[in-house]
Design a protein around this motif. Structure first.
Motif, PDB file in Angstrom:
ATOM      1  N   LEU A   9       0.853  -1.190   0.000  1.00 39.67           N
ATOM      2  CA  LEU A   9       0.000   0.000   0.000  1.00 39.67           C
ATOM      3  C   LEU A   9       0.892   1.245   0.000  1.00 39.67           C
ATOM      4  N   ILE A  10       0.682   2.117  -0.982  1.00 43.66           N
ATOM      5  CA  ILE A  10       1.496   3.326  -1.097  1.00 43.66           C
ATOM      6  C   ILE A  10       0.624   4.537  -0.809  1.00 43.66           C
ATOM      7  N   ALA A  11       0.934   5.217   0.282  1.00 46.76           N
ATOM      8  CA  ALA A  11       0.212   6.420   0.686  1.00 46.76           C
ATOM      9  C   ALA A  11       1.118   7.629   0.493  1.00 46.76           C
ATOM     10  N   HIS A  12       0.490   8.785   0.360  1.00 47.10           N
ATOM     11  CA  HIS A  12       1.301   9.984   0.146  1.00 47.10           C
ATOM     12  C   HIS A  12       2.067  10.378   1.402  1.00 47.10           C
ATOM     13  N   GLY A  13       1.409  10.365   2.538  1.00 43.55           N
ATOM     14  CA  GLY A  13       2.039  10.810   3.772  1.00 43.55           C
ATOM     15  C   GLY A  13       1.682  12.242   4.099  1.00 43.55           C
ATOM     16  N   PRO A  17      -0.322  13.777  12.164  1.00 52.14           N
ATOM     17  CA  PRO A  17      -0.308  12.375  12.623  1.00 52.14           C
ATOM     18  C   PRO A  17      -1.613  11.636  12.383  1.00 52.14           C
ATOM     19  N   ARG A  18      -2.721  12.368  12.186  1.00 56.02           N
ATOM     20  CA  ARG A  18      -3.995  11.696  11.918  1.00 56.02           C
ATOM     21  C   ARG A  18      -3.961  10.951  10.592  1.00 56.02           C
ATOM     22  N   HIS A  19      -3.126  11.408   9.665  1.00 53.61           N
ATOM     23  CA  HIS A  19      -3.031  10.756   8.359  1.00 53.61           C
ATOM     24  C   HIS A  19      -2.531   9.318   8.517  1.00 53.61           C
ATOM     25  N   ALA A  20      -1.364   9.158   9.157  1.00 54.36           N
ATOM     26  CA  ALA A  20      -0.794   7.818   9.332  1.00 54.36           C
ATOM     27  C   ALA A  20      -1.703   6.945  10.188  1.00 54.36           C
ATOM     28  N   ALA A  21      -2.348   7.533  11.191  1.00 56.66           N
ATOM     29  CA  ALA A  21      -3.253   6.752  12.035  1.00 56.66           C
ATOM     30  C   ALA A  21      -4.429   6.212  11.220  1.00 56.66           C
ATOM     31  N   THR A  22      -4.918   7.010  10.281  1.00 59.46           N
ATOM     32  CA  THR A  22      -6.023   6.567   9.428  1.00 59.46           C
ATOM     33  C   THR A  22      -5.569   5.455   8.495  1.00 59.46           C
ATOM     34  N   VAL A  23      -4.384   5.605   7.920  1.00 57.91           N
ATOM     35  CA  VAL A  23      -3.851   4.552   7.050  1.00 57.91           C
ATOM     36  C   VAL A  23      -3.695   3.255   7.833  1.00 57.91           C
ATOM     37  N   GLU A  24      -3.201   3.344   9.055  1.00 49.20           N
ATOM     38  CA  GLU A  24      -3.025   2.140   9.876  1.00 49.20           C
ATOM     39  C   GLU A  24      -4.376   1.491  10.175  1.00 49.20           C
ATOM     40  N   ALA A  42       3.922   1.861   2.646  1.00 53.01           N
ATOM     41  CA  ALA A  42       5.044   2.752   2.368  1.00 53.01           C
ATOM     42  C   ALA A  42       4.487   4.140   2.072  1.00 53.01           C
ATOM     43  N   TYR A  43       5.271   5.162   2.440  1.00 55.28           N
ATOM     44  CA  TYR A  43       4.856   6.553   2.237  1.00 55.28           C
ATOM     45  C   TYR A  43       5.811   7.248   1.274  1.00 55.28           C
ATOM     46  N   LEU A  44       5.242   8.151   0.484  1.00 51.08           N
ATOM     47  CA  LEU A  44       6.061   8.929  -0.438  1.00 51.08           C
ATOM     48  C   LEU A  44       6.780  10.066   0.258  1.00 51.08           C
ATOM     49  N   ASP A  45       6.171  10.620   1.305  1.00 54.70           N
ATOM     50  CA  ASP A  45       6.744  11.803   1.936  1.00 54.70           C
ATOM     51  C   ASP A  45       6.245  11.911   3.374  1.00 54.70           C
ATOM     52  N   HIS A  46       6.990  12.610   4.189  1.00 53.72           N
ATOM     53  CA  HIS A  46       6.627  13.021   5.547  1.00 53.72           C
ATOM     54  C   HIS A  46       6.583  11.892   6.571  1.00 53.72           C
ATOM     55  N   CYS A  47       6.124  10.713   6.203  1.00 58.14           N
ATOM     56  CA  CYS A  47       5.964   9.614   7.148  1.00 58.14           C
ATOM     57  C   CYS A  47       6.960   8.502   6.842  1.00 58.14           C
ATOM     58  N   ALA A  48       7.173   7.651   7.813  1.00 65.71           N
ATOM     59  CA  ALA A  48       7.995   6.448   7.637  1.00 65.71           C
ATOM     60  C   ALA A  48       7.087   5.229   7.816  1.00 65.71           C
ATOM     61  N   PRO A  49       7.468   4.103   7.147  1.00 68.59           N
ATOM     62  CA  PRO A  49       8.667   3.916   6.317  1.00 68.59           C
ATOM     63  C   PRO A  49       8.462   4.411   4.889  1.00 68.59           C
ATOM     64  N   ARG A  50       9.574   4.793   4.265  1.00 70.56           N
ATOM     65  CA  ARG A  50       9.533   5.203   2.869  1.00 70.56           C
ATOM     66  C   ARG A  50       9.612   3.976   1.968  1.00 70.56           C
ATOM     67  N   LEU A  51       9.308   4.197   0.693  1.00 71.88           N
ATOM     68  CA  LEU A  51       9.197   3.082  -0.247  1.00 71.88           C
ATOM     69  C   LEU A  51      10.482   2.247  -0.362  1.00 71.88           C
ATOM     70  N   PRO A  52      11.685   2.843  -0.468  1.00 77.13           N
ATOM     71  CA  PRO A  52      12.888   1.999  -0.587  1.00 77.13           C
ATOM     72  C   PRO A  52      13.073   1.051   0.600  1.00 77.13           C
ATOM     73  N   GLN A  53      12.744   1.530   1.804  1.00 80.50           N
ATOM     74  CA  GLN A  53      12.873   0.679   2.989  1.00 80.50           C
ATOM     75  C   GLN A  53      11.940  -0.522   2.909  1.00 80.50           C
TER      76      GLN A  53
END
Length: 246
Positions: A9-13, A17-24, A42-53
């Motif tokens: 799942l690829i989210a923007h980020g 903090p409500r963004h990541a909590a909603t994705v979770e 994986a997140y494109l920006d602002h949040c971890a983890p990023r896509l390469p990780q």
């Protein structure tokens, strides 16, 4: 039987903090629907983890990337493909979530939770809805949102459904509400066409409240319909992968 490919799942980020909590929360719902399916976020920006990780963690195991996006605009056309190439992730990429009838069902779920009567056809006919989207500089993306609004009005019998945007060009929420009232509609509702809380949803909510909307729905969030749609997009994109494996 081999294990199914992972759902990447690829989210923007977001800095919110409500963004990541909603994705979770959405991921938890997906896992309840498909026990045993490996789901990585994986997140494109602002949040971890990023896509390469996350790609490194998958270690070359089969995966299907599913963008957590409502519209095929810049992030879907450019950011996600570039990030996958940079991470050397050779996995199929699913279509974005919208447009889809399941999203309309999720929007209605949120409106009902906010107190709007959806059971009465007469009540819907007296109600004007603002479909409040983020907005895009991509004309095709905005045209898709407008087509979804027209379909929603046609299929569900709303008095009117009009589109407003929190950014980019186009009408803002107060303008859209004023246009609905000018049509003689007795009740107005604002339905954010956004997946997670953050700056733009807050901007929409503030504008709706200041402009006197009768009903303001929450964002789509971890609605069951969104989780089902994610799994549908995963299955559609994964068909080719399974065919190759077979």
């Amino acid at each position: 039987m081999p294990s199914p490919p992972a759902l990447l799942l690829i989210a923007h980020g977001s800095r919110d903090p409500r963004h990541a909590a909603t994705v979770e929360a959405l991921v938890r719902r997906v896992r309840l629907l498909r026990p045993g399916l490996s789901v990585a976020t994986a997140y494109l920006d602002h949040c971890a983890p990023r896509l390469p990780q996350v790609v490194q963690r998958l270690a070359g195991a089969p995966a299907v990337a599913v963008p957590l996006l409502l519209n095929r605009a810049f992030h879907a056309k450019h950011d996600i493909p570039a990030a996958l190439r940079a991470a050397r992730a050779g996995c199929p990429v699913a279509a974005v979530l919208g447009p889809d009838p399941l999203l309309l069902a999720a929007l209605e779920r949120r409106l009902a939770e906010a107190g709007l009567d959806l059971a009465s056809a007469a009540a819907r006919a007296r109600t004007g809805v603002v479909l409040a989207a983020a907005g895009s500089s991509d004309p095709a993306a905005d045209a898709t949102t407008r087509a979804l609004a027209a379909r929603w009005q046609r299929e569900r019998g709303w008095g009117a459904v009009t589109v407003a945007y929190a950014s980019a060009g186009g009408p803002r929420v107060p303008d859209a509400l004023a246009a609905l009232r000018a049509q003689g509609l007795r009740r107005t509702a604002v339905a954010p066409y956004l997946l997670a809380p953050g700056l733009l949803p807050d901007r929409i909510a503030t504008a709706a409240e200041e402009a006197g909307a009768d009903v303001l729905a929450p964002v789509l969030g971890a609605a069951p319909e969104v989780a089902h749609l994610l799994l549908r997009r995963y299955a559609e994109a994964g068909q080719g992968l399974r065919a190759v494996a077979a």
